[in-house]
Design a protein around this motif. Sequence first.
Motif, PDB file in Angstrom:
ATOM      1  N   ILE A 166       0.591  -1.462   0.155  1.00 39.32           N
ATOM      2  CA  ILE A 166       0.046  -0.047   0.468  1.00 39.32           C
ATOM      3  C   ILE A 166       0.833   1.547  -0.074  1.00 39.32           C
ATOM      4  CG2 ILE A 166      -2.155   1.205   0.914  1.00 39.32           C
ATOM      5  CD1 ILE A 166      -3.131  -1.280   2.468  1.00 39.32           C
ATOM      6  N   LEU A 167       1.750   1.415  -1.578  1.00 40.06           N
ATOM      7  CA  LEU A 167       2.398   2.809  -1.112  1.00 40.06           C
ATOM      8  C   LEU A 167       3.334   3.105  -0.839  1.00 40.06           C
ATOM      9  CD1 LEU A 167      -0.652   5.239  -2.354  1.00 40.06           C
ATOM     10  CD2 LEU A 167       1.046   3.856  -4.132  1.00 40.06           C
ATOM     11  N   PRO A 168       4.166   2.504  -0.331  1.00 38.46           N
ATOM     12  CA  PRO A 168       5.197   2.247   0.340  1.00 38.46           C
ATOM     13  C   PRO A 168       5.770   3.631   0.335  1.00 38.46           C
ATOM     14  CG  PRO A 168       5.817   0.164  -0.806  1.00 38.46           C
ATOM     15  CD  PRO A 168       4.589   0.859  -1.178  1.00 38.46           C
ATOM     16  N   GLU A 169       6.120   3.426  -0.982  1.00 37.14           N
ATOM     17  CA  GLU A 169       7.181   5.277  -1.322  1.00 37.14           C
ATOM     18  C   GLU A 169       6.206   6.273  -1.268  1.00 37.14           C
ATOM     19  OE1 GLU A 169       4.613   3.866  -5.300  1.00 37.14           O
ATOM     20  OE2 GLU A 169       4.682   3.172  -3.104  1.00 37.14           O
ATOM     21  N   VAL A 170       4.851   6.047  -0.244  1.00 41.90           N
ATOM     22  CA  VAL A 170       4.664   7.585   0.384  1.00 41.90           C
ATOM     23  C   VAL A 170       4.267   6.954   1.664  1.00 41.90           C
ATOM     24  CG1 VAL A 170       2.237   8.328   0.319  1.00 41.90           C
ATOM     25  CG2 VAL A 170       2.773   7.571  -1.653  1.00 41.90           C
TER      26      VAL A 170
ATOM     27  N   GLY B 234      -7.674  -1.605   3.583  1.00 44.57           N
ATOM     28  CA  GLY B 234      -5.976  -0.957   4.103  1.00 44.57           C
ATOM     29  C   GLY B 234      -5.770   0.215   3.794  1.00 44.57           C
ATOM     30  N   PHE B 235      -5.696   0.016   2.426  1.00 43.76           N
ATOM     31  CA  PHE B 235      -5.816   2.094   1.654  1.00 43.76           C
ATOM     32  C   PHE B 235      -6.177   3.205   2.572  1.00 43.76           C
ATOM     33  CE2 PHE B 235      -5.813   5.496  -0.474  1.00 43.76           C
ATOM     34  CZ  PHE B 235      -4.442   5.995  -1.298  1.00 43.76           C
ATOM     35  N   ALA B 236      -7.012   2.937   3.003  1.00 41.96           N
ATOM     36  CA  ALA B 236      -7.797   4.032   3.842  1.00 41.96           C
ATOM     37  C   ALA B 236      -6.878   3.761   5.247  1.00 41.96           C
ATOM     38  CB  ALA B 236      -9.616   3.832   3.931  1.00 41.96           C
ATOM     39  N   ALA B 237      -7.126   3.134   6.286  1.00 42.87           N
ATOM     40  CA  ALA B 237      -5.888   2.998   7.541  1.00 42.87           C
ATOM     41  C   ALA B 237      -5.489   3.215   7.425  1.00 42.87           C
ATOM     42  CB  ALA B 237      -6.203   0.898   7.610  1.00 42.87           C
ATOM     43  N   ARG B 238      -4.525   3.103   6.346  1.00 41.41           N
ATOM     44  CA  ARG B 238      -2.610   3.829   5.774  1.00 41.41           C
ATOM     45  C   ARG B 238      -3.086   5.590   6.222  1.00 41.41           C
ATOM     46  NH1 ARG B 238       2.229   1.797   4.201  1.00 41.41           N
ATOM     47  NH2 ARG B 238       3.233   2.361   5.672  1.00 41.41           N
ATOM     48  N   LEU B 239      -3.937   5.378   5.417  1.00 43.52           N
ATOM     49  CA  LEU B 239      -4.416   7.331   5.698  1.00 43.52           C
ATOM     50  C   LEU B 239      -5.107   8.294   6.642  1.00 43.52           C
ATOM     51  CD1 LEU B 239      -6.180   7.623   2.098  1.00 43.52           C
ATOM     52  CD2 LEU B 239      -4.289   8.761   3.140  1.00 43.52           C
ATOM     53  N   ALA B 240      -5.375   6.975   7.201  1.00 48.31           N
ATOM     54  CA  ALA B 240      -6.583   7.640   8.387  1.00 48.31           C
ATOM     55  C   ALA B 240      -4.938   7.517  10.265  1.00 48.31           C
ATOM     56  CB  ALA B 240      -7.155   6.407   9.407  1.00 48.31           C
ATOM     57  N   GLU B 241      -4.294   6.302   9.055  1.00 49.85           N
ATOM     58  CA  GLU B 241      -2.618   6.708  10.800  1.00 49.85           C
ATOM     59  C   GLU B 241      -2.033   7.414  10.211  1.00 49.85           C
ATOM     60  OE1 GLU B 241       1.078   3.766  10.458  1.00 49.85           O
ATOM     61  OE2 GLU B 241      -0.793   2.512   9.610  1.00 49.85           O
ATOM     62  N   THR B 242      -1.910   7.804   8.817  1.00 50.26           N
ATOM     63  CA  THR B 242      -0.959   9.030   8.748  1.00 50.26           C
ATOM     64  C   THR B 242      -1.705  10.201   9.274  1.00 50.26           C
ATOM     65  OG1 THR B 242      -0.062   8.044   6.654  1.00 50.26           O
ATOM     66  CG2 THR B 242      -0.135   9.831   6.660  1.00 50.26           C
ATOM     67  N   ALA B 243      -3.038  10.666   8.756  1.00 50.82           N
ATOM     68  CA  ALA B 243      -3.811  11.680   9.407  1.00 50.82           C
ATOM     69  C   ALA B 243      -3.528  11.913  11.029  1.00 50.82           C
ATOM     70  CB  ALA B 243      -5.192  11.390   9.137  1.00 50.82           C
ATOM     71  N   ARG B 244      -3.706  10.845  11.881  1.00 45.87           N
ATOM     72  CA  ARG B 244      -3.287  11.057  13.402  1.00 45.87           C
ATOM     73  C   ARG B 244      -1.748  11.338  13.731  1.00 45.87           C
ATOM     74  NH1 ARG B 244      -4.649   5.647  13.776  1.00 45.87           N
ATOM     75  NH2 ARG B 244      -6.548   6.018  14.354  1.00 45.87           N
TER      76      ARG B 244
END
Length: 201
Positions: free
Chosen positions: A75-79, A128-138
């Motif tokens: 899931i976009l590790p490069e980001v 999983g993508f939404a979860a990674r966005l949420a984790e970064t938002a946190r």
Amino acid sequence: MTELEKGPRGLRRGRGARERILGASQQLFRDQGIGGTGMDQLCAVAEVSKRTLYQHFTGKDDLIAECLRRFDPDILPEVFDRTDLTPRERLLAAFDAHAPLCPYIAAAVEIPDPDHPARIYARDYKKGFAARLAETAREAGVTDPEQLGEQLALLLDGASARSRVLNTDAFATAAAIAAVLVDNAIPTAAVAVPAGAGASE
């Protein structure tokens, strides 16, 4: 030399058959769709016999699912794994790195069966993508990171679908909307100052 080692023209193809099949599948599925790609054509492009293809994959369903698994397994590790960007910058960078043509959306549109392995994988990936966005938002200090994660995921999916339908790039517009959403969601005190930036006051 056994028949399994030969391609459609009787040439020895070596051990790279599985990778060629996957590469040809990804290209053909992207260019002409899953339904528009026949197994004969796939074998011809991959330069393998049907027997070789079925030695590596149980059928087209298995092949589609494996293509999705291979597309972006982490899931976009490069980001999301970058340490040189602030969490806010990583959230916005997802709009630069996200593929204009989302194969997960394409697969879900073309495959009606919700229990198809490709549909299940596409659903898991999107969650999983939404979860990674949420984790970064946190990490960015957002008050409601799950909500922002869902909003940004929806915006990305909408940009991908619009880009495909109109054959144009909708991601610049989506990124501008995302910046507003992100900045409104981050309390002023939580906004990180990029390294090397001077004080504004």
